[in-house]
Write a protein that holds these residues in place. Structure first.
Motif: not given
Length: 348
Positions: A115-117, A130-133, A287-292, A297-300
């Motif tokens: 959906m974000a894409y 990319a998902l990053v944490a 450390y919870n929360g992987a950013s796309l 826009g910012v999606v967490m």
């Protein structure tokens, strides 16, 4: 801090909206210049909000109704069309139309990425988001690991862009002026690894503004040797899950050992109380929360079974990224890298 607005998908996750609302109560008091839009089924959310006068009476909180919910077992390809009024989609739409600066969701990871894409679209020039944490390091700092599962298969160009995006994030969020970027590999030697990793190494070496230090191995994930660790989503997801499993094993064994004797229980309690601050970095909630990364826009993405404290950490990470306009920073760096590539090609 510049005033921001964060959209919260209240219906996503395994724990239900109670966790989101509890985290929101803490966020309201911690971030006095931030507004929030709580997105979800009004009939479900209103009774919960009534238990929190600080939220229900706050002018900084808006409740937006969404009639549908994306289940954790929904197929990503199906929910995009089947659930246009889901809380997840509505929260992303708020970011897309400028009503919110970031979206936080603990819902279905695949559905959120799809959906974000489609909703926010990638930053021009970005091949794949990319998902990053963050990962804790021995020196008390944090490193960034990407990708964590958004892209199971990557080519060399994609891995190079992950390095660029991760470097920008390390600079803006972790305040590292010249982040050390490394590729996760089966060995540190240049001859190790497959052709894709070797090609990515050459691209990163040639990318201006990137401090590429070479390959790192799995045992370097927490050593502090690199500030940004790059890999494909298949490798990153397995590495992260293996680390989580080991942490759970250590915690279980330590707990069993402590509870086995009254004296050890007393000593452990005293030790933890005395060194509580020193041990805080071990708390996984922070450390919870992987950013796309790589979207406009910012999606967490919060962990699906996150506690209220962990979900609050995801909100805090989203605020940090929105406050420095991280997507725009990545856009500028990607554009610069692409222009440099064009210039090199012309010179050749």
């Amino acid at each position: 801090m510049t005033e921001l607005t964060i959209a919260l998908d209240a219906m996503g996750g395994d724990q239900g909206p109670d966790i989101v609302v509890t985290a929101l109560a803490r966020a309201l008091s911690s971030y006095t210049q931030v507004d929030f839009i709580l997105v979800g089924d009004q009939q479900v959310l209103q009774p919960i909000l009534d238990r929190y006068p600080a939220i229900s009476q706050s002018p900084r909180v808006t409740l937006q109704h969404a009639s549908q919910v994306v289940a954790m077992d929904d197929k990503p390809s199906a929910v995009v069309r089947a659930k246009p009024d889901s809380s997840m989609r509505a929260a992303l739409d708020l970011v897309n139309n400028g009503s919110a600066d970031a979206c936080v969701s603990a819902g279905n990871t695949g559905a959120l990425m799809a959906m974000a894409y489609l909703t926010l679209k990638p930053i021009p020039g970005v091949v794949r988001p990319a998902l990053v944490a963050p990962l804790p390091q021995q020196d008390g700092r944090q490193s960034l690991l990407l990708d964590l599962g958004a892209n199971p298969v990557c080519d060399a160009e994609t891995l190079c862009q992950f390095g660029i995006m991760g470097s920008v994030m390390a600079q803006q969020i972790n305040r590292q002026s010249y982040p050390r970027v490394a590729l996760l590999n089966m060995g540190r030697e240049d001859l190790k690894g497959n052709d894709t990793v070797k090609q990515a190494a050459q691209l990163l070496k040639a990318t201006p503004g990137i401090h590429y230090i070479g390959f790192v191995e799995g045992n370097d994930l927490f050593s502090g040797r690199a500030d940004v660790i790059v890999c494909d989503g298949f490798t990153g997801n397995i590495a992260l899950k293996a680390c989580e499993g080991m942490a759970e094993l250590l915690y279980h064994n330590l707990k069993q050992s402590i509870q086995g004797h009254l004296l050890t229980k007393v000593l452990a309690k005293l030790l933890f109380k005395r060194h509580k601050k020193s041990w805080q970095w071990l708390n996984p909630d922070q450390y919870n929360g992987a950013s796309l990364l790589g979207l406009r826009g910012v999606v967490m993405k919060s962990h699906g079974n996150a506690s209220a404290n962990a979900y609050f950490s995801a909100i805090a990470h989203a605020i940090d990224e929105a406050s420095v306009e991280l997507p725009q920073r990545i856009h500028d760096r990607i554009e610069h890298a692409l222009l440099a590539q064009v210039s090199d090609n012309r010179n050749e």
